[in-house]
Design an enzyme around this catalytic site. Structure first.
Site, PDB file in Angstrom:
ATOM      1  N   LYS A  84     -12.059  -0.410  -0.435  1.00  0.00           N
ATOM      2  CA  LYS A  84     -11.243   0.336  -1.391  1.00  0.00           C
ATOM      3  C   LYS A  84     -11.936   0.340  -2.759  1.00  0.00           C
ATOM      4  CE  LYS A  84      -7.202   0.200   1.408  1.00  0.00           C
ATOM      5  NZ  LYS A  84      -6.517  -0.765   2.249  1.00  0.00           N
ATOM      6  N   HIS A  89      -5.289  -3.923  -1.917  1.00  0.00           N
ATOM      7  CA  HIS A  89      -5.078  -2.946  -2.988  1.00  0.00           C
ATOM      8  C   HIS A  89      -5.045  -3.600  -4.365  1.00  0.00           C
ATOM      9  CE1 HIS A  89      -4.461   0.840  -0.875  1.00  0.00           C
ATOM     10  NE2 HIS A  89      -3.922   0.125   0.089  1.00  0.00           N
ATOM     11  N   SER A  97       0.805  -1.223   0.000  1.00  0.00           N
ATOM     12  CA  SER A  97       0.000   0.000   0.000  1.00  0.00           C
ATOM     13  C   SER A  97       0.835   1.268   0.000  1.00  0.00           C
ATOM     14  CB  SER A  97      -0.945  -0.006   1.192  1.00  0.00           C
ATOM     15  OG  SER A  97      -0.235  -0.248   2.390  1.00  0.00           O
TER      16      SER A  97
HETATM   17  C1  LIG Z   1      -6.438  -0.920   3.716  1.00  0.00           C
HETATM   18  C2  LIG Z   1      -5.795  -2.213   3.960  1.00  0.00           C
HETATM   19  C3  LIG Z   1      -6.356  -3.128   4.852  1.00  0.00           C
HETATM   20  C4  LIG Z   1      -7.544  -2.779   5.693  1.00  0.00           C
HETATM   21  O1  LIG Z   1      -8.720  -2.734   4.970  1.00  0.00           O
HETATM   22  P1  LIG Z   1      -9.997  -1.963   5.570  1.00  0.00           P
HETATM   23  O2  LIG Z   1     -11.127  -2.582   4.863  1.00  0.00           O
HETATM   24  O3  LIG Z   1      -9.805  -0.515   5.287  1.00  0.00           O
HETATM   25  O4  LIG Z   1     -10.013  -2.244   7.039  1.00  0.00           O
HETATM   26  C5  LIG Z   1      -5.763  -4.363   4.977  1.00  0.00           C
HETATM   27  N1  LIG Z   1      -4.647  -4.680   4.282  1.00  0.00           N
HETATM   28  C6  LIG Z   1      -4.080  -3.818   3.418  1.00  0.00           C
HETATM   29  C7  LIG Z   1      -2.859  -4.228   2.660  1.00  0.00           C
HETATM   30  C8  LIG Z   1      -4.621  -2.558   3.236  1.00  0.00           C
HETATM   31  O5  LIG Z   1      -4.039  -1.701   2.414  1.00  0.00           O
END
Ligand SMILES: *Cc1c(COP(=O)(O)O)cnc(C)c1O
Length: 405
Positions: free
Chosen positions: A250, A219, A191
């Protein structure tokens, strides 16, 4: 005087929190929360400023898509606003089960369990599947929710250098006679750097050393693979990854997380994953929006959106390169612009914001100290002229701060 007597000191026991906060503010590394007025879109109003939005994870523009909106509103009308209980008591609604089936089919796996967030999916799953006799072999840049899950499991944690298959194998050789279970775990797309995990190589190591293989595609879902099916599809590693995590927060545009795998794995998580057992399930509106999002991804419109995301990414990267920016690691719509010093990265972000571009600075503890950066994320919803204007502003502000020459 109260009946409990006078306190031993008048000192506020939380005084240290205020002191730490003051230090962070003095260093210029305590940014305020930006407040969004209106919808999460490619151009929007934060703190009363209209800015080109390079800050959200809304890769496909689904947060405000009319099909998701409609599904959500209908679910509220028909089913109300809350699930009323945790999944294991009375909070499993028909649409939760339908969503899980839909995701499993989309990912070409037997089964899926949906969690309240990607964070709880990781933390709850790693700590349910592994215990204190076990070993977790983890990429050094894995997401915080993986790290927390690993800590909660009480397993031994060994960290390999970022994307380094040799270093990963070194650990596996050193632990070849390990008695407990072994798990290799990686983000699919990282990320903060926007690079892609060496998934086929890691699967090969997992097979060679008898490990469980887990990938967190937060992602990558909606971004990589056919119609956004993730890194497993991108690398054609179907059948080689035991646990695939994804987020619904996301590219999917709503909120939640999920784990895909075998029917037995999912049935086991229904019984053992603590956020599933002890925290209330999604409201109908959220589950319905997610259903609409997967239906969309599985259609020609979804494929078109994913293509547009990549075309926009290519365009924006080219415009940034023309202006002297480098971002060697990035292989995805996540574009990290290295600054180094955290205070300078925050200054860069602040000046960009004043000039009409919102791209957040990330510093410690999100990334290592001395590795602060600006992070820009492209979406399918951006128009070309918005991206061009953003690149021009980045160039001007970057030059004024000596970040590019
Ligand atoms: C954003 C993210 C999460 C968490 O996801 P949410 O649904 O926002 O809690 C988990 N792992 C990675 C790699 C992320 O980038």
């Amino acid at each position: 005087m109260s009946e409990f007597g006078t306190p031993a000191t008048n000192k506020n026991p939380l005084q240290y929190v205020s002191e730490t906060l003051q230090e962070l503010r003095a260093k210029g590394v305590a940014p305020k929360l930006r407040v969004l007025e209106g919808e999460q879109k490619s151009v929007c109003l934060f703190d009363g400023h209209e800015v080109i939005n390079l800050a959200s994870n809304n890769y496909l523009g689904l947060t405000s898509h009319k099909a998701l909106r409609k599904a959500s509103v209908e679910a509220v009308k028909k089913l109300g606003v809350g699930a009323g209980a945790v999944r294991t008591i009375a909070g499993t609604m028909k649409l939760h089960m339908e969503l899980e089936e839909q995701i499993a089919k989309f990912k070409q796996v037997e089964a899926c369990v949906v969690f309240q967030s990607g964070f709880t999916a990781n933390a709850g799953t790693v700590s349910a599947v592994l215990g204190k006799e076990d070993l977790i072999v983890s990429d050094e840049l894995n997401h915080a929710s993986i790290i927390d899950g690993a800590r909660l499991s009480k397993a031994t944690i060994k960290v390999f250098k970022h994307k380094d298959l040799e270093d990963c194998e070194r650990i596996l050789k050193e632990t070849a006679d390990w008695n407990g279970h072994k798990l290799i775990i990686t983000d699919g797309v990282f990320s903060m750097d926007g690079d892609i995990a060496p998934l086929p190589g890691l699967c090969g190591l997992a097979e060679k050393y008898g490990c469980i293989m887990m990938v967190d595609d937060a992602h990558a879902s909606g971004v990589l693979g056919r119609g956004g099916r993730g890194t497993v599809d991108h690398f054609n590693c179907h059948g080689r990854v035991h646990l695939q995590v994804g987020t619904l927060s996301k590219a999917i545009g709503a909120m939640g997380g999920y784990v895909c795998g075998s029917r037995d794995l999912i049935d086991f998580l229904y019984l053992r994953a603590r956020p599933f057992l002890f925290s209330t399930s999604h409201p109908p509106a959220t589950a319905a929006a997610c259903q609409a999002a997967f239906a969309l991804l599985d259609s020609p419109e979804g494929e078109k959106l994913v293509k547009k995301l990549w075309a926009n990414t290519k365009f924006f990267k080219r415009e940034l390169k023309k202006r002297g920016f480098q971002f060697k690691t990035s292989e995805t719509p996540i574009i990290p612009i290295h600054v180094g010093d955290a205070a300078k990265a925050f200054e860069f972000s602040r000046k960009l914001f004043e000039a009409g571009v919102f791209a957040p600075a990330v510093g410690y503890p999100t990334v290592a100290e001395g590795k602060a950066r600006l992070r820009a994320i492209v979406s399918a919803a951006h128009k070309r002229e918005q991206l061009l204007k953003a690149a021009e502003i980045l160039g001007e502000v970057g030059r004024s701060l000596g970040i590019v020459s």
